[in-house]
Write an enzyme that holds these catalytic residues in place. Structure first.
Site, short mmCIF file in Angstrom:
data_model
loop_
_atom_site.label_atom_id
_atom_site.label_comp_id
_atom_site.label_asym_id
_atom_site.label_seq_id
_atom_site.Cartn_x
_atom_site.Cartn_y
_atom_site.Cartn_z
N GLU A 103 36.72 48.44 44.29
CA GLU A 103 38.14 47.90 43.96
C GLU A 103 38.18 46.35 43.27
OE1 GLU A 103 40.76 49.33 43.62
OE2 GLU A 103 40.51 51.21 44.61
N TYR B 159 46.35 43.82 48.06
CA TYR B 159 46.15 45.28 47.05
C TYR B 159 44.68 45.66 47.79
CZ TYR B 159 43.70 48.06 43.83
OH TYR B 159 43.27 49.27 43.39
N ASP C 107 48.82 47.10 42.81
CA ASP C 107 48.33 46.25 41.85
C ASP C 107 49.41 46.45 40.49
OD1 ASP C 107 47.84 48.74 40.69
OD2 ASP C 107 45.84 48.47 40.39
N1 ADE Z 1 41.90 50.66 39.38
C1 ADE Z 1 41.86 50.15 40.57
N2 ADE Z 1 41.47 51.00 41.50
C2 ADE Z 1 41.16 52.08 40.87
C3 ADE Z 1 40.61 53.41 41.41
N3 ADE Z 1 40.47 53.55 42.78
N4 ADE Z 1 40.42 54.06 40.57
C4 ADE Z 1 40.48 54.16 39.31
N5 ADE Z 1 41.24 53.00 38.79
C5 ADE Z 1 41.40 51.86 39.59
#
Ligand code: ADE
Length: 349
Positions: free
Chosen positions: A37, A120, A138
């Protein structure tokens, strides 16, 4: 905000069929989810994959991350940008070692207290790794929810983020909070695309999407325009002595903190004189542009040959191998990598 009651079932069914097979989804331990993340903030999935693999290989858990030498950490992050993310990861790994005995904390509040972890990321780790019913909001999720509910609130404001978080936590399925959050992110990434180009004919929630019904997918979400970037004209010095190039470390605070760079200064300043350097020859070596979130560098490179090995305090000489393996030089200078490589090859193929 109109209700999101109808969202979970079609979304989860769609996700089951359409989810991408991503490494952090296969074995969602808190550590793996956290690293992914943080990397995925500001960076696309495709760009993250190889960094993620290398990072986990070298730092498979908080203990290894806490102990990583700074230059190794920066080298692992080289090219991803927003380097304070990497520094905060290490700070947080040390918090986990010292405050939690090396075990990843398991409540929303304790996760949120880790360095670099905002609402987030705390929501994502809490739901994906611990199954806690917390939202992870997000930009993708804000866009999806603003469209589905037809809400024209400004998604760059904390008030709108709070509203969306509360609305989602009312409907988040208690038996699958992580999957629900991932399915929202996935819908934002694959179908409910930004800049007025959503693929509504593939959307599992199209039939009750307010923006679609009202023909407003091009107008939503509403987002206040960002402030413009400051432009800096810089002269970048590619300084060589035999088979080595000069690097200096950037200050420990601010833009690209602690990374290595080709010495540079604002164009118009006599940097060479300030550094006390007198190259035996100087030739132009091309131009480059690099755009940061709030600054734009317009760079003009000059190639200089230094007759002596003496360098200002804190600078180093790097040969080809050290440039590749040891010193993290940010992508801002990638436009000059070819020139540097070509000149270093000349002395030692
Ligand atoms: N963008 C942010 N977190 C994500 C996730 N867990 N899987 C795919 N895209 C992402």
């Amino acid at each position: 905000m109109s209700t999101l009651d109808q969202l979970p079932v079609p979304l989860l069914l769609w996700y089951r069929e359409n989810a991408r097979d991503l490494p952090w989804r296969r074995d969602p331990t808190p550590y793996r989810v956290w690293i992914s993340e943080i990397m995925l903030q500001q960076t696309r999935v495709a760009a993250v994959l190889e960094y993620y693999r290398r990072f986990l290989e070298e730092a498979p858990g908080p203990a290894e991350l806490a102990a990583l030498p700074e230059d190794r950490l920066m080298k692992l992050w080289q090219g991803l940008g927003y380097y304070s993310r990497a520094r905060n990861l290490q700070k947080a790994a040390r918090q986990i070692m010292e405050e939690y005995g090396g075990v990843f904390p398991n409540t929303y509040e304790s996760i949120r207290s880790l360095a670099g972890v905002g609402d987030y990321t705390a929501g994502a780790i809490a739901s994906l790794a611990f199954g806690l019913p917390r939202a992870a909001v997000d930009g993708n999720v804000l866009r999806v929810v603003a469209r589905v509910t037809g809400d024209d609130g400004d998604i760059s404001t904390p008030a709108m983020k709070r509203k969306v978080t509360e609305a989602l936590e009312e409907v988040i399925p208690i038996e699958a909070p992580g999957t629900f959050n991932q399915s929202l992110m996935e819908l934002g990434a694959l179908v409910c695309l930004p800049n007025g180009a959503p693929l509504c004919d593939r959307c599992p929630v199209a039939e009750f999407c307010r923006a679609r019904k009202e023909g407003r997918t091009g107008e939503l979400p509403v987002k206040a325009a960002k402030k413009g970037r400051r432009v800096e004209e810089r002269t970048v010095w590619l300084l060589f002595h035999e088979d080595q190039v000069a690097l200096r470390r950037r200050p420990s605070r601010g833009l690209l903190a602690g990374l290595w760079e080709y010495p540079n200064g604002l164009s118009g300043e006599d940097s060479l004189a300030a550094w006390g350097l007198t190259p035996s020859s100087v030739t132009p070596a091309g131009i480059g542009v690099h755009i940061f979130s709030h600054i734009e560098w317009r760079m003009r490179a000059m190639l200089g040959e230094l007759p002596s090995e003496d360098l200002p305090e804190g600078w180093v000489w790097a040969d080809r191998r050290e440039l590749r393996d040891t010193y993290a030089v940010p992508s801002a200078f990638a436009c000059f990598a070819g020139k540097v490589e070509e000149r270093l090859r000349r002395d030692r193929p």
